[in-house]
Motif scaffolding. Structure first.
Motif, mmCIF file in Angstrom:
data_model
loop_
_atom_site.group_PDB
_atom_site.id
_atom_site.type_symbol
_atom_site.label_atom_id
_atom_site.label_comp_id
_atom_site.label_asym_id
_atom_site.label_seq_id
_atom_site.Cartn_x
_atom_site.Cartn_y
_atom_site.Cartn_z
ATOM 1 N N VAL A 1 10.445 -1.149 17.497
ATOM 2 C CA VAL A 1 9.660 -2.006 18.388
ATOM 3 C C VAL A 1 8.170 -1.877 18.072
ATOM 4 C CG1 VAL A 1 8.999 -2.410 20.799
ATOM 5 C CG2 VAL A 1 11.388 -1.953 20.225
ATOM 6 N N GLY A 2 7.709 -0.645 17.933
ATOM 7 C CA GLY A 2 6.293 -0.418 17.644
ATOM 8 C C GLY A 2 5.864 -1.099 16.345
ATOM 9 N N ARG B 1 2.740 4.561 20.895
ATOM 10 C CA ARG B 1 4.069 5.091 21.135
ATOM 11 C C ARG B 1 4.734 4.179 22.174
ATOM 12 N NH1 ARG B 1 7.110 9.327 24.452
ATOM 13 N NH2 ARG B 1 9.191 8.910 23.673
ATOM 14 N N VAL B 2 5.820 3.566 21.760
ATOM 15 C CA VAL B 2 6.623 2.775 22.690
ATOM 16 C C VAL B 2 7.580 3.752 23.356
ATOM 17 C CG1 VAL B 2 8.355 0.948 22.847
ATOM 18 C CG2 VAL B 2 6.477 0.740 21.199
ATOM 19 N N SER B 3 7.608 3.774 24.677
ATOM 20 C CA SER B 3 8.547 4.661 25.384
ATOM 21 C C SER B 3 9.724 3.845 25.886
ATOM 22 C CB SER B 3 7.886 5.301 26.597
ATOM 23 O OG SER B 3 6.779 6.061 26.238
ATOM 24 N N LEU B 4 10.885 4.150 25.386
ATOM 25 C CA LEU B 4 12.081 3.445 25.851
ATOM 26 C C LEU B 4 13.124 4.456 26.287
ATOM 27 C CD1 LEU B 4 12.626 0.861 22.950
ATOM 28 C CD2 LEU B 4 11.390 0.491 25.086
ATOM 29 N N GLN C 1 4.241 6.180 16.439
ATOM 30 C CA GLN C 1 4.825 7.506 16.647
ATOM 31 C C GLN C 1 5.903 7.493 17.708
ATOM 32 O OE1 GLN C 1 2.284 10.437 18.753
ATOM 33 N NE2 GLN C 1 0.587 9.126 18.103
ATOM 34 N N SER C 2 6.644 8.572 17.750
ATOM 35 C CA SER C 2 7.694 8.704 18.753
ATOM 36 C C SER C 2 7.846 10.172 19.096
ATOM 37 C CB SER C 2 9.002 8.133 18.218
ATOM 38 O OG SER C 2 10.011 8.206 19.201
#
Ligand code: SF4
Length: 367
Positions: A255-256, A242-245, A35-36
């Motif tokens: 990325v996830g 959730r990858v936070s960038l 997710q994002s």
């Protein structure tokens, strides 16, 4: 649909209860979802829906939108209705937006106990509203907004403090019979974060939403998230990520997705096996790998393509892959399913690989 079949995970998944975020199951052995969160002003419905469409196209399965004002809350019904993927409203500070989000048809609501002061008295109503609507709630604890009481007790956002905050919050909901919950305990330090999730995993059966918060710009954030998620998922901990960038949200999804594929938790699509190059390389491997990757982006079938700089490991890897090239002497030996099918001049390597990849994909699609 998205691929969900575990390939060869490193560990059995931690048993957890299952919740439904719209049509996406989370926990209880469901495939780990990616997710994002949108970066648009939520009240700008057009921009938000455009970004959600981009995220959907990149493979995002659940999207979260911030809801800091009444204008944002007013935009939720249209967003929830028109989004292709389930929408979670992210609420800090104001319980009234929780009710607005539930009424708007959001698939879930995220609340942050540290930021909702009058929460204790509101929990009963929130639990009832969510339960009537049949939607789950994410309890999202963040190191940066840890409850004051816990900050005082522990001195800083330790794993114990994060876990205590989350479990306390969950207990408030449990008192009202509400258990349709997932939890996150985010920290920007992967070591603290991994410890927090390990403790949390041992102390409850709620599905867990993994995140390293404020992970940083793309490169640093990618490495931090990959290391932290890898550690936890390799122990079976984690149900949605959730990858936070500090980068466009579609990058987070890339990325996830790659992290899940690397861990064998998701079917691998296009996988480029390319060598790092060394003094033996007889071709510009970086450029070759980049051009092949770009030429094959968006391939929807699993395909392993080896791009190797010389004949030392080249033929071996190329043979193991679906498709490959071993370069040398200005030429490339093209392998398909382990057999050398032809040798082409260096200038034709990329186009030949792409052509053969499409043939293989067509054959797979036909099977
Ligand atoms: Fe070096 Fe050849 Fe190995 Fe590439 S395949 S790293 S060029 S030895």
């Amino acid at each position: 649909g998205l691929p969900g079949v575990p390939v060869r995970p490193l560990a059995t998944r931690r048993p957890s209860r299952r919740i439904q975020v719209g049509p996406v199951p989370v926990g209880g052995g469901a495939p780990v979802s990616v997710q994002s969160m949108t970066t648009t002003v939520t009240a700008d419905v057009g921009a938000t829906l455009r970004q959600i469409a981009e995220l959907t196209a990149s493979g995002c399965q659940i999207v979260r939108v911030a809801c800091p004002s009444q204008d944002d809350a007013d935009a939720l019904p249209v967003i929830a209705r028109k989004s292709q993927i389930p929408v979670i409203a992210d609420i800090h500070f104001q319980p009234k937006y929780v009710f607005a989000a539930i009424d708007a048809g959001c698939a879930a609501v995220r609340v942050n106990p540290g930021n909702i002061r009058q929460f204790d008295d509101k929990v009963k109503e929130i639990a009832r509203a969510a339960s009537d609507a049949g939607i789950p709630i994410r309890i999202g604890v963040n190191a940066g907004s840890l409850d004051r009481r816990l900050l005082q007790k522990y001195g800083k956002a330790t794993p114990e403090a994060l876990v205590e905050s989350a479990l306390w919050e969950a207990s408030l909901f449990e008192e009202h019979g509400f258990r349709d919950i997932k939890i996150s305990v985010k920290h920007n330090d992967p070591v603290v974060m991994v410890n927090a999730y390990r403790q949390l995993a041992a102390r409850c059966d709620y599905p867990l939403h993994l995140g390293v918060t404020e992970a940083g710009p793309a490169f640093q954030g990618t490495v931090k998230s990959a290391v932290a998620f890898g550690a936890l998922l390799s122990e079976g901990i984690g149900d949605t990520i959730r990858v936070s960038l500090s980068a466009p949200p579609a990058e987070e999804i890339k990325v996830g997705t790659q992290i899940l594929q690397a861990l064998g938790l998701r079917e691998r699509r296009l996988e480029i096996v390319s060598c790092p190059s060394c003094g033996r390389a007889q071709v510009d491997v970086y450029q070759l790998a980049d051009r092949v990757t770009a030429g094959l982006e968006g391939m929807r079938v699993p395909l392993r393509v080896a791009v190797m700089g010389c004949v030392v490991n080249g033929p071996g890897e190329a043979r193991e892959a679906d498709l490959g090239v071993a370069s040398g002497n200005g030429k490339g030996q093209i392998f398909v399913k382990g057999e050398v099918i032809k040798t082409v001049p260096e200038s034709k390597i990329v186009e030949t690989l792409i052509e053969e990849a499409h043939k293989l994909a067509d054959r797979q699609a036909a099977d």
